[in-house]
Design a protein around this motif. Structure first.
Motif, PDB file in Angstrom:
ATOM      1  N   GLU A 193       0.814  -1.218   0.000  1.00 23.11           N
ATOM      2  CA  GLU A 193       0.000   0.000   0.000  1.00 23.11           C
ATOM      3  C   GLU A 193       0.849   1.270   0.000  1.00 23.11           C
ATOM      4  OE1 GLU A 193      -3.400   2.222  -0.205  1.00 23.11           O
ATOM      5  OE2 GLU A 193      -3.366   0.020  -0.164  1.00 23.11           O
ATOM      6  N   PHE A 194       1.900   1.310   0.815  1.00 25.60           N
ATOM      7  CA  PHE A 194       2.637   2.558   1.013  1.00 25.60           C
ATOM      8  C   PHE A 194       4.003   2.601   0.332  1.00 25.60           C
ATOM      9  CE2 PHE A 194      -0.272   2.188   4.671  1.00 25.60           C
ATOM     10  CZ  PHE A 194      -1.063   3.291   4.387  1.00 25.60           C
ATOM     11  N   LEU A 195       4.499   1.442  -0.114  1.00 26.18           N
ATOM     12  CA  LEU A 195       5.717   1.433  -0.925  1.00 26.18           C
ATOM     13  C   LEU A 195       5.362   1.164  -2.382  1.00 26.18           C
ATOM     14  CD1 LEU A 195       8.123  -0.536   1.454  1.00 26.18           C
ATOM     15  CD2 LEU A 195       7.550   1.901   1.415  1.00 26.18           C
ATOM     16  N   CYS A 196       4.202   0.603  -2.606  1.00 19.82           N
ATOM     17  CA  CYS A 196       3.567   0.452  -3.911  1.00 19.82           C
ATOM     18  C   CYS A 196       4.088  -0.732  -4.721  1.00 19.82           C
ATOM     19  CB  CYS A 196       3.703   1.726  -4.750  1.00 19.82           C
ATOM     20  SG  CYS A 196       3.081   3.203  -3.915  1.00 19.82           S
ATOM     21  N   GLU A 197       3.138  -1.528  -5.174  1.00 19.47           N
ATOM     22  CA  GLU A 197       3.476  -2.678  -6.009  1.00 19.47           C
ATOM     23  C   GLU A 197       4.187  -2.242  -7.284  1.00 19.47           C
ATOM     24  OE1 GLU A 197       1.322  -6.684  -7.893  1.00 19.47           O
ATOM     25  OE2 GLU A 197       0.124  -5.119  -6.902  1.00 19.47           O
ATOM     26  N   GLY A 198       3.829  -1.049  -7.797  1.00 18.48           N
ATOM     27  CA  GLY A 198       4.462  -0.532  -9.012  1.00 18.48           C
ATOM     28  C   GLY A 198       5.921  -0.173  -8.841  1.00 18.48           C
ATOM     29  N   TYR A 199       6.362   0.020  -7.601  1.00 20.74           N
ATOM     30  CA  TYR A 199       7.764   0.315  -7.327  1.00 20.74           C
ATOM     31  C   TYR A 199       8.546  -0.932  -6.907  1.00 20.74           C
ATOM     32  CZ  TYR A 199       6.834   5.376  -7.358  1.00 20.74           C
ATOM     33  OH  TYR A 199       6.510   6.669  -7.721  1.00 20.74           O
ATOM     34  N   MET A 200       7.857  -2.079  -6.818  1.00 22.30           N
ATOM     35  CA  MET A 200       8.546  -3.283  -6.377  1.00 22.30           C
ATOM     36  C   MET A 200       9.423  -3.838  -7.492  1.00 22.30           C
ATOM     37  SD  MET A 200       7.072  -6.691  -4.437  1.00 22.30           S
ATOM     38  CE  MET A 200       6.470  -7.564  -5.875  1.00 22.30           C
ATOM     39  N   VAL A 201      10.664  -4.105  -7.143  1.00 17.72           N
ATOM     40  CA  VAL A 201      11.636  -4.632  -8.093  1.00 17.72           C
ATOM     41  C   VAL A 201      11.666  -6.154  -8.046  1.00 17.72           C
ATOM     42  CG1 VAL A 201      14.081  -4.668  -8.740  1.00 17.72           C
ATOM     43  CG2 VAL A 201      13.058  -2.565  -7.843  1.00 17.72           C
ATOM     44  N   ASP A 232       8.434  16.839  -8.470  1.00 19.17           N
ATOM     45  CA  ASP A 232       7.092  16.849  -9.050  1.00 19.17           C
ATOM     46  C   ASP A 232       6.091  16.417  -7.978  1.00 19.17           C
ATOM     47  OD1 ASP A 232       4.809  16.766 -10.557  1.00 19.17           O
ATOM     48  OD2 ASP A 232       5.437  15.082 -11.839  1.00 19.17           O
ATOM     49  N   LEU A 233       5.619  17.391  -7.212  1.00 21.64           N
ATOM     50  CA  LEU A 233       4.709  17.090  -6.111  1.00 21.64           C
ATOM     51  C   LEU A 233       3.347  16.604  -6.590  1.00 21.64           C
ATOM     52  CD1 LEU A 233       5.551  20.003  -3.637  1.00 21.64           C
ATOM     53  CD2 LEU A 233       6.376  17.636  -3.615  1.00 21.64           C
ATOM     54  N   ASN A 234       3.085  16.726  -7.883  1.00 21.71           N
ATOM     55  CA  ASN A 234       1.829  16.222  -8.433  1.00 21.71           C
ATOM     56  C   ASN A 234       1.945  14.768  -8.880  1.00 21.71           C
ATOM     57  OD1 ASN A 234       0.369  18.680  -8.180  1.00 21.71           O
ATOM     58  ND2 ASN A 234       1.421  19.496  -9.995  1.00 21.71           N
ATOM     59  N   LYS A 235       3.137  14.187  -8.726  1.00 22.98           N
ATOM     60  CA  LYS A 235       3.320  12.791  -9.090  1.00 22.98           C
ATOM     61  C   LYS A 235       2.435  11.943  -8.187  1.00 22.98           C
ATOM     62  CE  LYS A 235       7.498  11.565  -9.969  1.00 22.98           C
ATOM     63  NZ  LYS A 235       8.932  11.191  -9.851  1.00 22.98           N
ATOM     64  N   PRO A 236       1.743  10.956  -8.729  1.00 21.39           N
ATOM     65  CA  PRO A 236       0.868  10.114  -7.907  1.00 21.39           C
ATOM     66  C   PRO A 236       1.653   9.362  -6.846  1.00 21.39           C
ATOM     67  CG  PRO A 236       1.126   9.185 -10.097  1.00 21.39           C
ATOM     68  CD  PRO A 236       1.708  10.563 -10.158  1.00 21.39           C
ATOM     69  N   PHE A 237       1.029   9.120  -5.717  1.00 16.70           N
ATOM     70  CA  PHE A 237       1.684   8.431  -4.609  1.00 16.70           C
ATOM     71  C   PHE A 237       2.237   7.084  -5.057  1.00 16.70           C
ATOM     72  CE2 PHE A 237       1.878   6.016  -0.632  1.00 16.70           C
ATOM     73  CZ  PHE A 237       2.445   6.954   0.242  1.00 16.70           C
ATOM     74  N   CYS A 238       1.445   6.363  -5.824  1.00 15.21           N
ATOM     75  CA  CYS A 238       1.877   5.106  -6.430  1.00 15.21           C
ATOM     76  C   CYS A 238       1.784   5.227  -7.945  1.00 15.21           C
ATOM     77  CB  CYS A 238       0.992   3.937  -5.967  1.00 15.21           C
ATOM     78  SG  CYS A 238       1.272   3.386  -4.281  1.00 15.21           S
ATOM     79  N   PRO A 239       2.707   4.600  -8.671  1.00 16.19           N
ATOM     80  CA  PRO A 239       2.630   4.663 -10.135  1.00 16.19           C
ATOM     81  C   PRO A 239       1.425   3.870 -10.638  1.00 16.19           C
ATOM     82  CG  PRO A 239       4.329   3.119  -9.449  1.00 16.19           C
ATOM     83  CD  PRO A 239       3.867   3.802  -8.211  1.00 16.19           C
ATOM     84  N   PHE A 240       0.898   4.292 -11.743  1.00 16.40           N
ATOM     85  CA  PHE A 240      -0.287   3.619 -12.302  1.00 16.40           C
ATOM     86  C   PHE A 240       0.121   2.275 -12.903  1.00 16.40           C
ATOM     87  CE2 PHE A 240      -1.480   8.161 -12.627  1.00 16.40           C
ATOM     88  CZ  PHE A 240      -2.563   8.131 -11.778  1.00 16.40           C
TER      89      PHE A 240
END
Length: 290
Positions: free
Chosen positions: A257-265, A282-290
């Motif tokens: 949830e907070f480190l994001c599956e999209g950022y998992m290597v 870029d403060l408008n970057k989404p918390f997790c990548p789509f």
């Protein structure tokens, strides 16, 4: 079903890995030192300047062929001890591979244990800081390994609060990127030593606090805070973040949830590796990548 490895074989395999890791890092240490100190004819000003800067981070020419004291101490310890790190052969290899590429660097570890001397040594020349909840355990480790840098920290959460904290963490005040020290999010750890907030951490490992029973503090706040430190990293770049014991519900759900599956290597056994980029540019970057 795969056959279980005999405990003696597991013990010997892990010892072999540790010895191989330290020898590999030492050979790379020597190789880098020899490259930067080998004589060259008429070196360019840029190369000479680079060599001088790099020398400060490594060793003098007379010392480059000697094993650093930290390496020899660690090799002797793990060669003679019957106690080995709790992570498995393959789990250790994941973080070691990243350290091989990024060390010397700044490495923050939530937890102080039998693997702490190993992590500090593999980050030779860098800074490795350990955060531990148990004061008596800190004193035991300091007595045995006074060279390790550690701080005592207190956690106000409990494992049985995980569900409510998950709901809190999805609120706008917790999704806003900023310094966790000043965050109004209930998940943010605001009582850590000042230097923890000031240093730009290249690697963060969450292997604490205790989280295997209901009244234990759990790793909800540590995981969230580590992720926010990565997103709030100054001067861009990314942070390699590791979470151990993801076979447990809290570590599993909060890391996704907070480190994001999209950022998992990668996931290896009970260890997950995430690479989280800075969001400061870029403060408008989404918390997790789509």
């Amino acid at each position: 079903m795969r056959q279980k490895t005999h405990p003696i074989h597991q013990f010997l395999n892990l010892k072999t890995l540790l010895l191989a890791l330290f020898l590999s890092f030492f050979l790379i240490f020597l190789l880098k030192s020899n490259i930067f100190h080998s004589p060259t004819q008429n070196p360019s000003p840029k190369l000479q300047s680079f060599s001088q800067k790099t020398t400060k981070n490594h060793c003098s020419p007379s010392a480059c062929n000697k094993i650093p004291p930290s390496f020899s101490h660690t090799l002797i310890h793990y060669s003679t001890s019957s106690i080995t790190p709790q992570q498995t052969f393959k789990e250790i290899s994941v973080t070691a591979a990243v350290l091989l590429n990024r060390s010397p660097c700044n490495f923050l570890v939530f937890g102080l244990g039998h693997d702490s001397l190993m992590w500090a040594t593999l980050n030779h020349g860098g800074r490795t800081l350990f955060l531990e909840e148990d004061e008596s355990w800190i004193e035991q480790i300091r007595h045995r390994f006074p060279m390790l840098e550690s701080h005592h920290v207190r956690y106000n959460s409990k494992v049985d609060q995980a569900d409510s904290l998950m709901d809190v963490g999805k609120g706008p005040e917790c999704m806003a990127v900023g310094d966790p020290k000043y965050s109004v999010c209930q998940l943010a750890l605001k009582g850590l030593p000042e230097e923890v907030y000031e240093v730009k951490w290249d690697l963060i490992m969450v292997d604490a606090p205790t989280g295997y029973y209901e009244e234990a503090p759990g790793r909800m706040t540590a995981i969230y805070t580590a992720g926010m430190m990565a997103r709030n990293r100054e001067e861009g770049g990314s942070t390699d973040l590791f979470v151990h014991d993801v076979n447990r519900e809290v570590e599993d759900k909060f890391s996704m949830e907070f480190l994001c599956e999209g950022y998992m290597v990668k996931q290896e056994g009970r260890l997950r590796h995430f690479t989280i980029p800075s969001h400061r540019d870029d403060l408008n970057k989404p918390f997790c990548p789509f």
